[in-house]
Structures are given as structure tokens and as C-alpha cells.
Design an enzyme around this catalytic site. Structure first.
Site, PDB file in Angstrom:
ATOM      1  N   HIS A  40      38.915  49.334  33.516  1.00  0.00           N
ATOM      2  CA  HIS A  40      38.217  49.787  34.730  1.00  0.00           C
ATOM      3  C   HIS A  40      36.867  50.415  34.387  1.00  0.00           C
ATOM      4  O   HIS A  40      36.383  51.296  35.099  1.00  0.00           O
ATOM      5  CB  HIS A  40      39.097  50.748  35.550  1.00  0.00           C
ATOM      6  CG  HIS A  40      40.283  50.047  36.160  1.00  0.00           C
ATOM      7  ND1 HIS A  40      40.198  49.294  37.300  1.00  0.00           N
ATOM      8  CD2 HIS A  40      41.569  49.940  35.730  1.00  0.00           C
ATOM      9  CE1 HIS A  40      41.384  48.772  37.587  1.00  0.00           C
ATOM     10  NE2 HIS A  40      42.242  49.141  36.635  1.00  0.00           N
ATOM     11  N   THR A  41      36.299  49.975  33.301  1.00  0.00           N
ATOM     12  CA  THR A  41      34.966  50.428  32.925  1.00  0.00           C
ATOM     13  C   THR A  41      33.918  49.345  33.217  1.00  0.00           C
ATOM     14  O   THR A  41      32.747  49.661  33.372  1.00  0.00           O
ATOM     15  CB  THR A  41      34.906  50.758  31.415  1.00  0.00           C
ATOM     16  OG1 THR A  41      35.575  49.711  30.710  1.00  0.00           O
ATOM     17  CG2 THR A  41      35.577  52.081  31.103  1.00  0.00           C
ATOM     18  N   ASP A 181      36.608  39.658  32.162  1.00  0.00           N
ATOM     19  CA  ASP A 181      37.559  38.554  31.952  1.00  0.00           C
ATOM     20  C   ASP A 181      36.835  37.238  31.686  1.00  0.00           C
ATOM     21  O   ASP A 181      37.150  36.505  30.741  1.00  0.00           O
ATOM     22  CB  ASP A 181      38.474  38.393  33.176  1.00  0.00           C
ATOM     23  CG  ASP A 181      39.144  39.694  33.578  1.00  0.00           C
ATOM     24  OD1 ASP A 181      39.158  40.629  32.755  1.00  0.00           O
ATOM     25  OD2 ASP A 181      39.643  39.776  34.713  1.00  0.00           O
TER      26      ASP A 181
HETATM   27  C1  GLA Z   1      40.684  43.097  36.229  1.00  0.00           C
HETATM   28  C2  GLA Z   1      39.233  42.713  36.538  1.00  0.00           C
HETATM   29  C3  GLA Z   1      38.328  43.109  35.379  1.00  0.00           C
HETATM   30  C4  GLA Z   1      38.518  44.583  35.021  1.00  0.00           C
HETATM   31  C5  GLA Z   1      40.000  44.913  34.854  1.00  0.00           C
HETATM   32  C6  GLA Z   1      40.244  46.376  34.669  1.00  0.00           C
HETATM   33  O1  GLA Z   1      41.145  42.354  35.145  1.00  0.00           O
HETATM   34  O2  GLA Z   1      39.143  41.330  36.758  1.00  0.00           O
HETATM   35  O3  GLA Z   1      36.985  42.821  35.699  1.00  0.00           O
HETATM   36  O4  GLA Z   1      37.916  45.397  35.993  1.00  0.00           O
HETATM   37  O5  GLA Z   1      40.766  44.484  35.954  1.00  0.00           O
HETATM   38  O6  GLA Z   1      39.713  46.810  33.458  1.00  0.00           O
END
Ligand code: GLA
Length: 410
Positions: A40-41, A181
């Protein structure tokens, strides 16, 4: 080519032949990911440290010479088609081909940027578990984007393909995910984790050397499908925006544009004036960025014990401050952390269900299966799946066909 790639490739060939009566010219693969630390960064302009895994989407394709895109999803045994000049979102209902939106969204994102595309037949198959937080959707987006980049000779490269994949998800699918991701699915490297600055998109692949050190990445799927992930995810983003606004006022820094720019010292000087929830959310993001930097430094110094300790702290912060863990994830993490040979364990991905990731001595993997996976089953009645994955390569073209001849209009 990994074992999973070759069996996926065969499935794609068979599906393509059955549905389009031909052989695909283009074959492309893109992996799912596991985040080692930095949760969540990404949407707070911060730091992340994920790795690509050996679960992936493989896609086969051929040019058509018209403006139609036909799709076949082997996993769902569903077909879909759309007109390149009128791409609409498929409504999300259980019967509809919801997966199609990821592919449609990428075609639309490329067109929005003015890239010239033509019709294609595309079949795909994947073994990234769905809804488990291992980025099956990013893998499909990046596979599609890599195909379009190469088959239409656009010369964009992994960074741009990742951004267009994220755009598809934000603007077309409607999930406000960050860039992590798609970025690691596009640009990951075998036996490396990718250290990414989500503001500048500067990155470097950091060698892990896991095998030489007798370590493994163990991923355990809690078997609890992620619930409420879209609404809760978007709610956390909103809380971060609110915390940022208040911190800008409290610190007299109207220019403050992201939590990334708040130091731990500045935060400590004003945190008492924040409402409790916002204080906790901001504290997670600020401390998590520090943990990523400390983790990467530890790894580069060969200190896996410190790396593992940072993973444990990250989980605590996600559980207590960011409130994205669940009882099932906490149980798995607790069982893993208690086991000798486990260097660290934490939830991975957005949370609200899905998976944990653990750094484990390869010699302790049998005990890990017994003491974590089987114990979890005994305590909850739920079957957890264990994946031991090396850090894998990012997206690749496996077989290259002919590029689209000449401009095809928008
Ligand atoms: C999901 C989102 C990513 C990221 C994570 C938390 O996977 O797709 O962009 O924010 O949550 O780190």
C-alpha cells in the site's frame, strides 16, 4: 522455458486451433507476482519490492486483417469478441466474460494513446490463482500489452506496457490500483526482486541468490477469496489523501504532494493532532517506506535475518495500522513466524484475504507444510495451497509472428 510455460503453451495451442481453426503466430507470457515488502505504498508515491513468480498467463494470437478482436479464455471456456472502434465494458455479472475487460481495457488504453492497432484472434490460459492477490489480472494485462507492443511494432518497452496496463485497470476496469503489479510482471528478472520508486519509476533488479543461500519463497493461499477488495482498497486510498491534506496543514507544507515526503520525525511531531484512523493509516505508509529501504539495504549486505524481521514488522503494521489483514491471514502468519527456519512472514498484496509470503530455509519446507498448512487446515477446516516459487522473469515473447503490415488507422 519453465515447466508451467510449456504446459500452458500446449493448452493455448489446442484452444487456438479448436476455436480459430489455425495456429497462433505470436505467443507471449507474463507472470503473476508476490510482493516481498512495501504494501500500500505504490499509490502513495513510495517504494515497493516485489518479485515475479513462476505462475503466469500465456497468450497466443494472430492478426486478422479487419477491425474485430476475438478472444477465447481457456480457464473459463468462454469466448468473447469486440469491435476495435467501439470498445465497451462487459457488465460484471457471473455469466458475463468479466475477464474480457482486462483485455478490452488494454486495447482501449493503447488506442487512447494514439497507437494504431488492428483486429486479432487471441486465446489464453493461465495458472496464476484467481482472486488470491497474486496479480492474475496484471499478468493478463501485461501479456496483452506486450503482444500489442510487439505485434504492431510500437517499440514501447516494459515500462510503458506496465503503465498502459495500470491505465486499463484504473480507467476501464475501475480499480484504483497502483503501478506495482504491472511493473514487476513486465520487468521482473529471474532470481531478483524489483526495487521500484513508484514516483520516478526508477527501478533496479536486486539479486536474491536464494538457492545459494538455501532459502525459498513460500506463498500460502488462505483459501479465503479476497472480499470487498475494491471498495476497501479505494477507501484506503481516500484515507491516505485525507491524512496527507491534514499533514500538509499541520506541518505548514501546502506543497506536500504525497505521504512519501513526510519523514518519520515530522510525522512524530504532529501525529497527536490527527484523528486516530488517519494517524494509523499514515503511520503505516511512512514506516513501510522505511522498512522497504532497510530491507533492500539488508539484502544487498547479504543480511537475510534483518530482511525477515522487516517482513514481520510489515505484517504487524498492515494488521494494526492499515487494517487490511484478516483472522485467516493472521493465523497463517503467526504459525509461520513461530517456526524455526522461517526468517519472516507477512500478508502479501492488498490484503482482505488472499495470500501470505514467507522466506523459509529450504530445509524447513517440510516442517512448514506440516506446521503451517496442515495446522491451518486442522484449526479452520480450510484448505490452504502452498506455492514455492523462484523469482521469475517478467513478460517475454515466446514465439514471434509477423508484424502487422502497414498502418491500420486508429
Ligand atoms: C494491489 C494493487 C497494488 C498495490 C497492492 C498493495 O495489489 O494492485 O497496486 O497497491 O494492492 O500494496
Amino acid at each position: 522455458m519453465s515447466e508451467t510455460t510449456s504446459s500452458q503453451t500446449e493448452r493455448v495451442h489446442a484452444s487456438f486451433r479448436a476455436h480459430f481453426g489455425a495456429t497462433p503466430d505470436w505467443m507471449v507470457r507474463a507472470p503473476g507476482r508476490v510482493n516481498l515488502i512495501g504494501e500500500h505504498t505504490d499509490y502513495n508515491d513510495g517504494f515497493v519490492f516485489p518479485a515475479a513468480i513462476d505462475r503466469e498467463v500465456v497468450l497466443g494470437a494472430r492478426h486478422r486483417g479487419d477491425r474485430t478482436v476475438r478472444l477465447y479464455a481457456d480457464n473459463f471456456q468462454q469466448a468473447d469478441a469486440f469491435d476495435l472502434d467501439a470498445i465497451e465494458r462487459v457488465p460484471s455479472s457471473p455469466a458475463a466474460a468479466g475477464w474480457s475487460n482486462y483485455v478490452r481495457g488494454v486495447f482501449q488504453a493503447f488506442r487512447d494513446q494514439g497507437h494504431r492497432l488492428g483486429g486479432m484472434d487471441i486465446a489464453f490460459s493461465g495458472d496464476v490463482p484467481l482472486g488470491a492477490g497474486l496479480s492474475s489480472s496484471a499478468a493478463l494485462e501485461v501479456a496483452t500489452g506486450t503482444l500489442l507492443d510487439r505485434a504492431f511494432g510500437l517499440g514501447l518497452g516494459g515500462r510503458e506496457v506496465a503503465l498502459l496496463g495500470q491505465r486499463a485497470e484504473n480507467a476501464f476496469v475501475g480499480v484504483q490500483c497502483g503501478i506495482m503489479d504491472q511493473f514487476v510482471s513486465a520487468l521482473g528478472e529471474r532470481d531478483h526482486a524489483l526495487f521500484l520508486d513508484c514516483r520516478s519509476l526508477a527501478y533496479r533488479n536486486v539479486p536474491l541468490g536464494l538457492e545459494a543461500r538455501g532459502l525459498s519463497i513460500a506463498i500460502v493461499d488462505s483459501g479465503v477469496k479476497r472480499g470487498l477488495v475494491e471498495s476497501q482498497f479505494n477507501a484506503r486510498r481516500q484515507e491516505c489523501r485525507e491524512a496527507l491534506e491534514r499533514l500538509g496543514v499541520l506541518l505548514a507544507r501546502p506543497d506536500l504532494s504525497s505521504l512519501r515526503d513526510v519523514s518519520a520525525g515530522d510525522f512524530a511531531s504532529v501525529e497527536a493532532d490527527l484523528p486516530e484512523t488517519l494517524r494509523a493509516r499514515a503511520r503505516h505508509v511512512i514506516t513501510e517506506n522505511e522498512r522497504v529501504l532497510a530491507s533492500v539495504a539488508a539484502l544487498e549486505a547479504g543480511d537475510f535475518a534483518v530482511f525477515g524481521a522487516q517482513m514481520n514488522r510489515s505484517h504487524r503494521s498492515l494488521r494494526d495500522d492499515y487494517a487490511v489483514s484478516t483472522p485467516a491471514l493472521d493465523l497463517l502468519v503467526g504459525l509461520a513466524q513461530a517456526l524455526p527456519g522461517v526468517l519472516g512472514a507477512r500478508l502479501t498484496g492488498a490484503g482482505f484475504g488472499g495470500c501470505i509470503v514467507s522466506l523459509v530455509a529450504a530445509s524447513a519446507l517440510e516442517a512448514f507444510r506440516r506446521e503451517v498448512v496442515e495446522r491451518y487446515h486442522a484449526e479452520t477446516g480450510r484448505v490452504a495451497a502452498l506455492f514455492v516459487s523462484p523469482a521469475a522473469d517478467g513478460a517475454r515473447v515466446i514465439a514471434q509472428g509477423t508484424q502487422a503490415p502497414g498502418p491500420r488507422g486508429r
